[in-house]
Design a protein around this motif. Structure first.
Motif, PDB file in Angstrom:
ATOM      1  N   THR A 154       0.844  -1.191  -0.074  1.00  0.00           N
ATOM      2  CA  THR A 154      -0.157   0.024  -0.480  1.00  0.00           C
ATOM      3  C   THR A 154       0.821   1.661  -0.669  1.00  0.00           C
ATOM      4  O   THR A 154       0.284   2.416  -0.571  1.00  0.00           O
ATOM      5  CB  THR A 154      -1.032   0.113   1.107  1.00  0.00           C
ATOM      6  OG1 THR A 154      -0.408   0.082   2.572  1.00  0.00           O
ATOM      7  CG2 THR A 154      -1.831  -1.268   1.104  1.00  0.00           C
ATOM      8  N   CYS A 155       2.215   1.292   0.555  1.00  0.00           N
ATOM      9  CA  CYS A 155       3.262   2.540   0.544  1.00  0.00           C
ATOM     10  C   CYS A 155       3.435   2.717  -0.616  1.00  0.00           C
ATOM     11  O   CYS A 155       3.324   3.729  -1.352  1.00  0.00           O
ATOM     12  CB  CYS A 155       3.701   1.900   1.365  1.00  0.00           C
ATOM     13  SG  CYS A 155       5.522   3.218   1.933  1.00  0.00           S
ATOM     14  N   VAL A 164       2.303   1.567  -3.635  1.00  0.00           N
ATOM     15  CA  VAL A 164       1.154   1.719  -4.890  1.00  0.00           C
ATOM     16  C   VAL A 164       0.512   3.157  -4.587  1.00  0.00           C
ATOM     17  O   VAL A 164       0.204   4.108  -5.068  1.00  0.00           O
ATOM     18  CB  VAL A 164       0.281   1.012  -4.274  1.00  0.00           C
ATOM     19  CG1 VAL A 164      -1.487   1.247  -5.483  1.00  0.00           C
ATOM     20  CG2 VAL A 164       0.086  -0.660  -5.062  1.00  0.00           C
ATOM     21  N   THR A 165       0.096   3.477  -3.405  1.00  0.00           N
ATOM     22  CA  THR A 165      -0.420   5.096  -3.065  1.00  0.00           C
ATOM     23  C   THR A 165       0.927   6.459  -3.253  1.00  0.00           C
ATOM     24  O   THR A 165       0.459   7.089  -3.477  1.00  0.00           O
ATOM     25  CB  THR A 165      -0.629   5.374  -1.329  1.00  0.00           C
ATOM     26  OG1 THR A 165       0.352   4.550  -0.852  1.00  0.00           O
ATOM     27  CG2 THR A 165      -1.934   4.140  -1.159  1.00  0.00           C
ATOM     28  N   MET A 210       0.837   6.601  -7.291  1.00  0.00           N
ATOM     29  CA  MET A 210      -0.330   7.162  -7.803  1.00  0.00           C
ATOM     30  C   MET A 210      -0.660   9.079  -7.251  1.00  0.00           C
ATOM     31  O   MET A 210      -0.743   9.734  -8.061  1.00  0.00           O
ATOM     32  CB  MET A 210      -1.637   6.264  -7.001  1.00  0.00           C
ATOM     33  CG  MET A 210      -2.058   4.677  -7.488  1.00  0.00           C
ATOM     34  SD  MET A 210      -1.635   5.302  -9.531  1.00  0.00           S
ATOM     35  CE  MET A 210      -3.008   6.092  -9.244  1.00  0.00           C
ATOM     36  N   ALA A 211       0.006   8.790  -6.306  1.00  0.00           N
ATOM     37  CA  ALA A 211       0.409  10.428  -5.202  1.00  0.00           C
ATOM     38  C   ALA A 211       1.158  10.600  -6.075  1.00  0.00           C
ATOM     39  O   ALA A 211       0.943  12.610  -6.525  1.00  0.00           O
ATOM     40  CB  ALA A 211       0.519  10.574  -3.874  1.00  0.00           C
ATOM     41  N   ASN A 219      -0.334  11.392  -9.693  1.00  0.00           N
ATOM     42  CA  ASN A 219      -1.524  12.111  -9.963  1.00  0.00           C
ATOM     43  C   ASN A 219      -1.814  14.092  -9.401  1.00  0.00           C
ATOM     44  O   ASN A 219      -2.015  14.876 -10.031  1.00  0.00           O
ATOM     45  CB  ASN A 219      -3.269  11.803  -9.274  1.00  0.00           C
ATOM     46  CG  ASN A 219      -3.550  10.918  -9.676  1.00  0.00           C
ATOM     47  OD1 ASN A 219      -3.507  10.444 -10.941  1.00  0.00           O
ATOM     48  ND2 ASN A 219      -4.159   9.610  -8.844  1.00  0.00           N
ATOM     49  N   TRP A 222      -0.217  11.772   0.629  1.00  0.00           N
ATOM     50  CA  TRP A 222      -0.050  11.015   0.766  1.00  0.00           C
ATOM     51  C   TRP A 222      -0.069  10.044   1.830  1.00  0.00           C
ATOM     52  O   TRP A 222      -0.567   8.723   1.893  1.00  0.00           O
ATOM     53  CB  TRP A 222       1.739  11.079  -0.010  1.00  0.00           C
ATOM     54  CG  TRP A 222       2.031   8.838   0.404  1.00  0.00           C
ATOM     55  CD1 TRP A 222       1.829   8.091  -0.251  1.00  0.00           C
ATOM     56  CD2 TRP A 222       3.398   8.879   1.525  1.00  0.00           C
ATOM     57  NE1 TRP A 222       2.517   6.893  -0.146  1.00  0.00           N
ATOM     58  CE2 TRP A 222       3.594   7.122   0.909  1.00  0.00           C
ATOM     59  CE3 TRP A 222       3.315   9.496   2.660  1.00  0.00           C
ATOM     60  CZ2 TRP A 222       4.354   6.265   2.022  1.00  0.00           C
ATOM     61  CZ3 TRP A 222       3.767   8.624   3.173  1.00  0.00           C
ATOM     62  CH2 TRP A 222       4.310   6.559   2.994  1.00  0.00           C
ATOM     63  N   LYS A 273      -2.682   9.965   4.489  1.00  0.00           N
ATOM     64  CA  LYS A 273      -3.908   9.577   4.795  1.00  0.00           C
ATOM     65  C   LYS A 273      -4.312   9.442   3.252  1.00  0.00           C
ATOM     66  O   LYS A 273      -4.945   8.109   4.400  1.00  0.00           O
ATOM     67  CB  LYS A 273      -4.961  11.922   4.347  1.00  0.00           C
ATOM     68  CG  LYS A 273      -6.315  10.689   3.750  1.00  0.00           C
ATOM     69  CD  LYS A 273      -6.745  12.108   3.457  1.00  0.00           C
ATOM     70  CE  LYS A 273      -8.805  12.038   3.925  1.00  0.00           C
ATOM     71  NZ  LYS A 273      -9.075  13.031   3.191  1.00  0.00           N
ATOM     72  N   GLY A 274      -3.843   9.037   2.122  1.00  0.00           N
ATOM     73  CA  GLY A 274      -4.194   7.162   0.985  1.00  0.00           C
ATOM     74  C   GLY A 274      -3.754   6.187   1.371  1.00  0.00           C
ATOM     75  O   GLY A 274      -4.192   5.647   1.135  1.00  0.00           O
ATOM     76  N   TRP A 275      -2.602   6.411   2.055  1.00  0.00           N
ATOM     77  CA  TRP A 275      -1.829   5.254   2.315  1.00  0.00           C
ATOM     78  C   TRP A 275      -2.760   4.637   4.000  1.00  0.00           C
ATOM     79  O   TRP A 275      -3.165   3.509   3.967  1.00  0.00           O
ATOM     80  CB  TRP A 275      -0.480   5.380   3.056  1.00  0.00           C
ATOM     81  CG  TRP A 275       0.189   4.290   2.907  1.00  0.00           C
ATOM     82  CD1 TRP A 275      -0.182   3.234   2.850  1.00  0.00           C
ATOM     83  CD2 TRP A 275       1.441   3.712   4.211  1.00  0.00           C
ATOM     84  NE1 TRP A 275       1.550   2.331   3.849  1.00  0.00           N
ATOM     85  CE2 TRP A 275       2.023   2.417   4.187  1.00  0.00           C
ATOM     86  CE3 TRP A 275       2.349   5.351   5.428  1.00  0.00           C
ATOM     87  CZ2 TRP A 275       2.855   2.061   4.679  1.00  0.00           C
ATOM     88  CZ3 TRP A 275       3.609   4.860   5.604  1.00  0.00           C
ATOM     89  CH2 TRP A 275       3.699   3.411   5.584  1.00  0.00           C
ATOM     90  N   SER A 326      -6.455   3.550   2.424  1.00  0.00           N
ATOM     91  CA  SER A 326      -5.501   1.839   1.735  1.00  0.00           C
ATOM     92  C   SER A 326      -5.436   1.158   2.991  1.00  0.00           C
ATOM     93  O   SER A 326      -5.528  -0.166   2.179  1.00  0.00           O
ATOM     94  CB  SER A 326      -4.316   2.272   0.570  1.00  0.00           C
ATOM     95  OG  SER A 326      -3.712   2.455   1.013  1.00  0.00           O
TER      96      SER A 326
END
Length: 72
Positions: A21-22, A24-25, A28-29, A32, A40, A42-44, A47
């Protein structure tokens, strides 16, 4: 302290999910938004909270399916 097999499996899944997850996020960060630490993190966090319970449920099912497909 030694872990039993079940504890070792859960710890392995925890570490795998944390790393996956680290990465991938982070990718993606970067794609995007560019890297912003708070976005990042928050997303991590979100996820990871989704992925870890999912792995705990899906992994035993996956192992059963694979064991039926493997020749003994």
């Amino acid at each position: 302290m030694k872990l039993n097999e079940k504890q070792a499996n859960v710890l392995s899944m925890f570490i795998m999910v944390a790393i996956m997850t680290c990465v991938v996020t982070l990718v993606m960060a970067l794609l995007n938004h560019g890297f912003e630490l708070l976005i990042w993190m928050k997303g991590w966090g979100i996820s990871f909270l989704v992925a870890f319970p999912t792995v705990l449920v899906v992994m035993p099912i996956t192992k059963k399916i694979v064991s039926k497909l493997v020749k003994k």
